[in-house]
Design a protein around this motif. Structure first.
Motif, PDB file in Angstrom:
ATOM      1  N   ARG A 118      24.672  -2.577 -22.903  1.00  0.00           N
ATOM      2  CA  ARG A 118      25.535  -2.223 -24.042  1.00  0.00           C
ATOM      3  C   ARG A 118      24.693  -2.175 -25.312  1.00  0.00           C
ATOM      4  O   ARG A 118      23.557  -2.655 -25.322  1.00  0.00           O
TER       5      ARG A 118
ATOM      6  N   HIS B 113      22.161 -11.494 -21.568  1.00  0.00           N
ATOM      7  CA  HIS B 113      22.185 -11.157 -22.986  1.00  0.00           C
ATOM      8  C   HIS B 113      20.997 -11.787 -23.704  1.00  0.00           C
ATOM      9  O   HIS B 113      20.280 -12.615 -23.152  1.00  0.00           O
TER      10      HIS B 113
ATOM     11  N   VAL C 106      26.857 -13.539 -18.035  1.00  0.00           N
ATOM     12  CA  VAL C 106      26.573 -12.301 -18.762  1.00  0.00           C
ATOM     13  C   VAL C 106      25.131 -12.332 -19.284  1.00  0.00           C
ATOM     14  O   VAL C 106      24.772 -13.193 -20.081  1.00  0.00           O
TER      15      VAL C 106
ATOM     16  N   ILE D  93      29.906 -16.028 -25.376  1.00  0.00           N
ATOM     17  CA  ILE D  93      29.197 -15.336 -24.311  1.00  0.00           C
ATOM     18  C   ILE D  93      29.693 -15.911 -22.991  1.00  0.00           C
ATOM     19  O   ILE D  93      29.516 -17.098 -22.718  1.00  0.00           O
ATOM     20  N   GLU D  94      30.314 -15.052 -22.201  1.00  0.00           N
ATOM     21  CA  GLU D  94      30.935 -15.511 -20.960  1.00  0.00           C
ATOM     22  C   GLU D  94      29.898 -15.911 -19.905  1.00  0.00           C
ATOM     23  O   GLU D  94      28.746 -15.465 -19.963  1.00  0.00           O
TER      24      GLU D  94
ATOM     25  N   ARG E 214      24.919  -5.739 -31.158  1.00  0.00           N
ATOM     26  CA  ARG E 214      25.959  -5.888 -32.188  1.00  0.00           C
ATOM     27  C   ARG E 214      25.454  -6.827 -33.273  1.00  0.00           C
ATOM     28  O   ARG E 214      24.758  -7.797 -32.996  1.00  0.00           O
TER      29      ARG E 214
ATOM     30  N   VAL F 199      23.198  -9.670 -31.368  1.00  0.00           N
ATOM     31  CA  VAL F 199      23.451 -10.165 -30.015  1.00  0.00           C
ATOM     32  C   VAL F 199      23.629  -8.924 -29.147  1.00  0.00           C
ATOM     33  O   VAL F 199      24.225  -7.938 -29.581  1.00  0.00           O
ATOM     34  N   GLN F 200      23.078  -8.944 -27.961  1.00  0.00           N
ATOM     35  CA  GLN F 200      23.187  -7.780 -27.072  1.00  0.00           C
ATOM     36  C   GLN F 200      23.436  -8.212 -25.640  1.00  0.00           C
ATOM     37  O   GLN F 200      22.753  -9.111 -25.127  1.00  0.00           O
ATOM     38  N   GLU F 201      24.414  -7.552 -25.042  1.00  0.00           N
ATOM     39  CA  GLU F 201      24.713  -7.719 -23.623  1.00  0.00           C
ATOM     40  C   GLU F 201      23.984  -6.609 -22.881  1.00  0.00           C
ATOM     41  O   GLU F 201      23.948  -5.466 -23.344  1.00  0.00           O
TER      42      GLU F 201
END
Lengths: 155, 155
Positions: free
Chosen positions: A98, A117, A115, A111-112, A101, A93-95
């Motif tokens: 960043r 991603h 955001v 996930i807010e 991960r 998973v990637q934002e």
């Protein structure tokens, strides 16, 4: 008089229908076809089993999502947020902005709202996760551009 | 001057913190202890694994619920509604004033807002389901009285 009786009968029937309306809906196993992830929103082979019954979809979009190795979502955001429960395999998973991960079976990911991603399988391993995206104004996701191979392969 | 620099530094640091705040939270597998169903809300042995990360619980209460044979929830209602995804075994769900209905692995169940009901395992078989209860005003369920053996054994 006949008309009035008929009207009374109709209204009784309607009352009965309302009184006996099902407050619990059951969608039996295997009745909902698997959906393949659309090419504009996914790279690679992605299979989605929607989990819904009655009008549950008004509140949340719930699905079991199976990513083949290398498969992933496009970049996207959620208006309220999304919970992922990894049920097998491992993935990423990637934002935006960043490092990606790693996520594995049993991990829970939140996930807010808003955001940007993506999520998907690792390069060499498939991943399956349950995804719960909360709905606002009839919408659970805003889709953006695909994740390029360069972005996917960057650390 | 020293004071102003310190203040500027602090404000830069705060800015950096905000800019780098995680928009994705991961709760790793096995870090959240299993909860046993409380005696006032459940009959029999019920184990609940909460699936949450970050502030996801503000929007939905999500858990994997494992009912031993004969175990069940108390009567209850949900302010928004609850989705059940049966992941193994078979069990029962009953709406007040209606016959109980059998649910099996793969079935998806939607319980509408305000509908008084219970769910649990069948008498001779355990059941496991994922439960997603949508939250309103910080609440996802209103608990009522336990389901008596007479109610549980009635058809």
């Amino acid at each position: 008089m006949r008309k009035n009786l008929a009207a009374a009968g109709a209204s009784l029937l309607m009352g009965a229908t309302v009184a006996h309306a099902q407050g619990i809906q059951i969608a039996p196993a295997g009745m909902t076809p698997t959906i393949l992830g659309a090419a504009q929103n996914f790279n690679g082979h992605v299979a989605v089993d929607i989990k819904a019954a009655g009008d549950s979809g008004k509140h949340g979009s719930v699905g079991m999502v199976d990513f083949a190795p290398g498969a992933r979502t496009a970049w996207h955001t959620h208006p309220v947020g999304q919970l992922l429960v990894v049920t097998s395999g491992n993935g990423w998973v990637q934002e935006e902005g960043r490092l990606r991960r790693e996520i594995r079976v049993g991990d829970v990911v939140w996930i807010e709202a808003g955001v940007k991603h993506w999520h998907g399988a690792a390069r060499t391993n498939g991943m399956r996760h349950l995804a719960i995206a909360y709905v606002q104004d009839g919408k659970s996701a805003d889709w953006k551009e695909l994740v390029s191979d360069e972005q996917y392969n960057a650390r």
